[in-house]
Design an enzyme around this catalytic site. Structure first.
Site, PDB file in Angstrom:
ATOM      1  N   ARG A 143       0.817  -1.209   0.000  1.00  0.00           N
ATOM      2  CA  ARG A 143       0.000   0.000   0.000  1.00  0.00           C
ATOM      3  C   ARG A 143       0.854   1.265   0.000  1.00  0.00           C
ATOM      4  O   ARG A 143       0.549   2.222  -0.716  1.00  0.00           O
ATOM      5  CB  ARG A 143      -0.946  -0.016   1.201  1.00  0.00           C
ATOM      6  CG  ARG A 143      -1.748   1.266   1.425  1.00  0.00           C
ATOM      7  CD  ARG A 143      -2.400   1.792   0.157  1.00  0.00           C
ATOM      8  NE  ARG A 143      -3.233   0.819  -0.515  1.00  0.00           N
ATOM      9  CZ  ARG A 143      -3.716   0.970  -1.739  1.00  0.00           C
ATOM     10  NH1 ARG A 143      -3.415   2.053  -2.438  1.00  0.00           N
ATOM     11  NH2 ARG A 143      -4.468   0.036  -2.288  1.00  0.00           N
TER      12      ARG A 143
ATOM     13  N   LYS B 194       2.981  24.968  -3.189  1.00  0.00           N
ATOM     14  CA  LYS B 194       1.715  24.384  -2.737  1.00  0.00           C
ATOM     15  C   LYS B 194       1.796  22.857  -2.841  1.00  0.00           C
ATOM     16  O   LYS B 194       1.073  22.209  -3.593  1.00  0.00           O
ATOM     17  CB  LYS B 194       0.549  24.933  -3.546  1.00  0.00           C
ATOM     18  CG  LYS B 194       0.365  26.439  -3.355  1.00  0.00           C
ATOM     19  CD  LYS B 194      -0.712  26.991  -4.272  1.00  0.00           C
ATOM     20  CE  LYS B 194      -0.838  28.505  -4.108  1.00  0.00           C
ATOM     21  NZ  LYS B 194      -1.821  29.084  -5.040  1.00  0.00           N
TER      22      LYS B 194
ATOM     23  N   LYS C  57       6.167  38.997  -2.301  1.00  0.00           N
ATOM     24  CA  LYS C  57       4.802  38.801  -2.785  1.00  0.00           C
ATOM     25  C   LYS C  57       3.899  39.918  -2.271  1.00  0.00           C
ATOM     26  O   LYS C  57       4.350  40.847  -1.601  1.00  0.00           O
ATOM     27  CB  LYS C  57       4.311  37.419  -2.374  1.00  0.00           C
ATOM     28  CG  LYS C  57       5.207  36.288  -2.883  1.00  0.00           C
ATOM     29  CD  LYS C  57       4.565  34.933  -2.786  1.00  0.00           C
ATOM     30  CE  LYS C  57       3.485  34.790  -3.828  1.00  0.00           C
ATOM     31  NZ  LYS C  57       2.891  33.428  -3.831  1.00  0.00           N
TER      32      LYS C  57
ATOM     33  N   GLU D 133       6.333  39.965  -7.026  1.00  0.00           N
ATOM     34  CA  GLU D 133       4.982  39.779  -7.544  1.00  0.00           C
ATOM     35  C   GLU D 133       4.268  41.128  -7.620  1.00  0.00           C
ATOM     36  O   GLU D 133       4.326  41.916  -6.675  1.00  0.00           O
ATOM     37  CB  GLU D 133       4.204  38.836  -6.618  1.00  0.00           C
ATOM     38  CG  GLU D 133       2.729  38.668  -6.956  1.00  0.00           C
ATOM     39  CD  GLU D 133       2.005  37.870  -5.898  1.00  0.00           C
ATOM     40  OE1 GLU D 133       2.134  36.632  -5.911  1.00  0.00           O
ATOM     41  OE2 GLU D 133       1.311  38.476  -5.052  1.00  0.00           O
TER      42      GLU D 133
ATOM     43  N   ASP E   2       0.507  38.597 -11.368  1.00  0.00           N
ATOM     44  CA  ASP E   2      -0.421  37.736 -10.635  1.00  0.00           C
ATOM     45  C   ASP E   2      -1.868  38.063 -10.956  1.00  0.00           C
ATOM     46  O   ASP E   2      -2.318  39.201 -10.780  1.00  0.00           O
ATOM     47  CB  ASP E   2      -0.181  37.887  -9.130  1.00  0.00           C
ATOM     48  CG  ASP E   2      -0.987  36.891  -8.319  1.00  0.00           C
ATOM     49  OD1 ASP E   2      -0.994  35.704  -8.683  1.00  0.00           O
ATOM     50  OD2 ASP E   2      -1.624  37.311  -7.337  1.00  0.00           O
TER      51      ASP E   2
END
Length: 291
Positions: A98, A133, A165, A199, A220
């Site tokens: 598994r 992410k 960012k 960004e 963005d």
């Protein structure tokens, strides 16, 4: 990034989680000397990834198990193809199956999805890259799968590059700091080998950022018209990255705007594990050879 040490650390933790005190079912049902072969078979087409991880799951449970990889990482396969075989003590194979399957299914799913994005932007100058992410603890695995699918990796961690960012810029703005001067001060502190990305979410931010000598500007959540205008304004003075709103339906249009890089969080945060099966076949021998 995907070293043997990194693989073993993650796979060992997964095996410990799955069988902290052993595999009770196999120990009760399966004779200690039984042997078997488990065949990894594709139930749908895709791109293979995770061969070394699959191997580690069996090796770490019982080093007497041998894994034969029949597909290489990055290769395509059809439904019904035999991708790998694991042979040896049946208890060990049943305990590892598994975990080995979970990893190779997810990694192959990421590689397969990445390959679809890469195919969509073929003929443009844009490259497909991943984001941070990723599943905590599995970044090296998932980033390897992106590469196996023909994509590229963004910075691996917060330690690898300076990337200002929207929230960073919001803090600076709240303090009344001039954006260009703040970015120039950062650039002055950096080694010449350290990449600097910023960004932006409006066209008006582009010139103040460019004035600081930034390496990459991320546009963005720009619409198609603003993406083209952003590329025109930057005019080769920085690498142009597009992010936000990227899907298989939109990625080609984004690439056609002239951007250099398209970052796609969905490669790792929304991927479906590929349907692969692990079928166990009992070998003719009744006893596993000890010699």
């Amino acid at each position: 990034m995907l070293t043997t040490s990194a693989i073993d650390t993650v796979v060992r933790a997964a095996l410990d989680e799955d069988a902290p005190w052993g595999d009770l079912t196999s120990e009760m049902l399966i004779p200690e000397d039984a042997v078997a072969t488990a065949q990894l078979v594709a139930r749908e087409p895709g791109v293979f990834s995770g061969g070394a991880v699959f191997d580690a799951a069996f090796r770490l449970v019982d080093p007497r198990i041998t894994v034969r990889l029949l597909a290489r990482d990055g290769s395509t396969f059809a439904a019904g193809d035999l991708l790998a075989e694991a042979s040896g003590p049946a208890r060990g194979i049943l305990q590892a199956e598994r975990i080995g399957l979970n990893f190779v299914q997810r990694m192959s799913g990421i590689a397969t999805l990445t390959a679809r994005y890469v195919a969509e932007v073929a003929g443009t100058n844009a490259r497909i890259v991943d984001t941070r992410k990723t599943t905590p603890g599995l970044r090296a695995f998932e980033r390897q799968a992106v590469r196996d699918g023909g994509g590229h990796n963004h910075r691996f961690s917060l330690s690898d590059a300076v990337m200002a960012k929207d929230n960073h810029l919001a803090v600076l703005s709240a303090g009344g700091t001039d954006l260009t001067e703040a970015l120039r001060a950062v650039r002055a502190k950096l080694s010449h080998t350290t990449h600097f990305e910023v960004e932006v979410d409006t066209l008006e931010q582009i010139e103040p950022v460019l004035a600081a000598g930034i390496d990459t500007i991320m546009l963005d959540n720009f619409d198609q018209g603003d993406l083209r205008e952003g590329v025109r304004r930057i005019a080769g003075r920085a690498i142009v990255e597009a992010s936000g709103g990227v899907s298989l339906q939109t990625v080609k249009r984004i690439a056609e705007s002239g951007v250099d890089v398209i970052s796609v969080g969905a490669l790792t945060h929304s991927v479906r594990s590929l349907d692969l099966g692990l079928d166990v076949v009992i070998l003719p021998e009744a006893v596993f050879p000890t010699a």
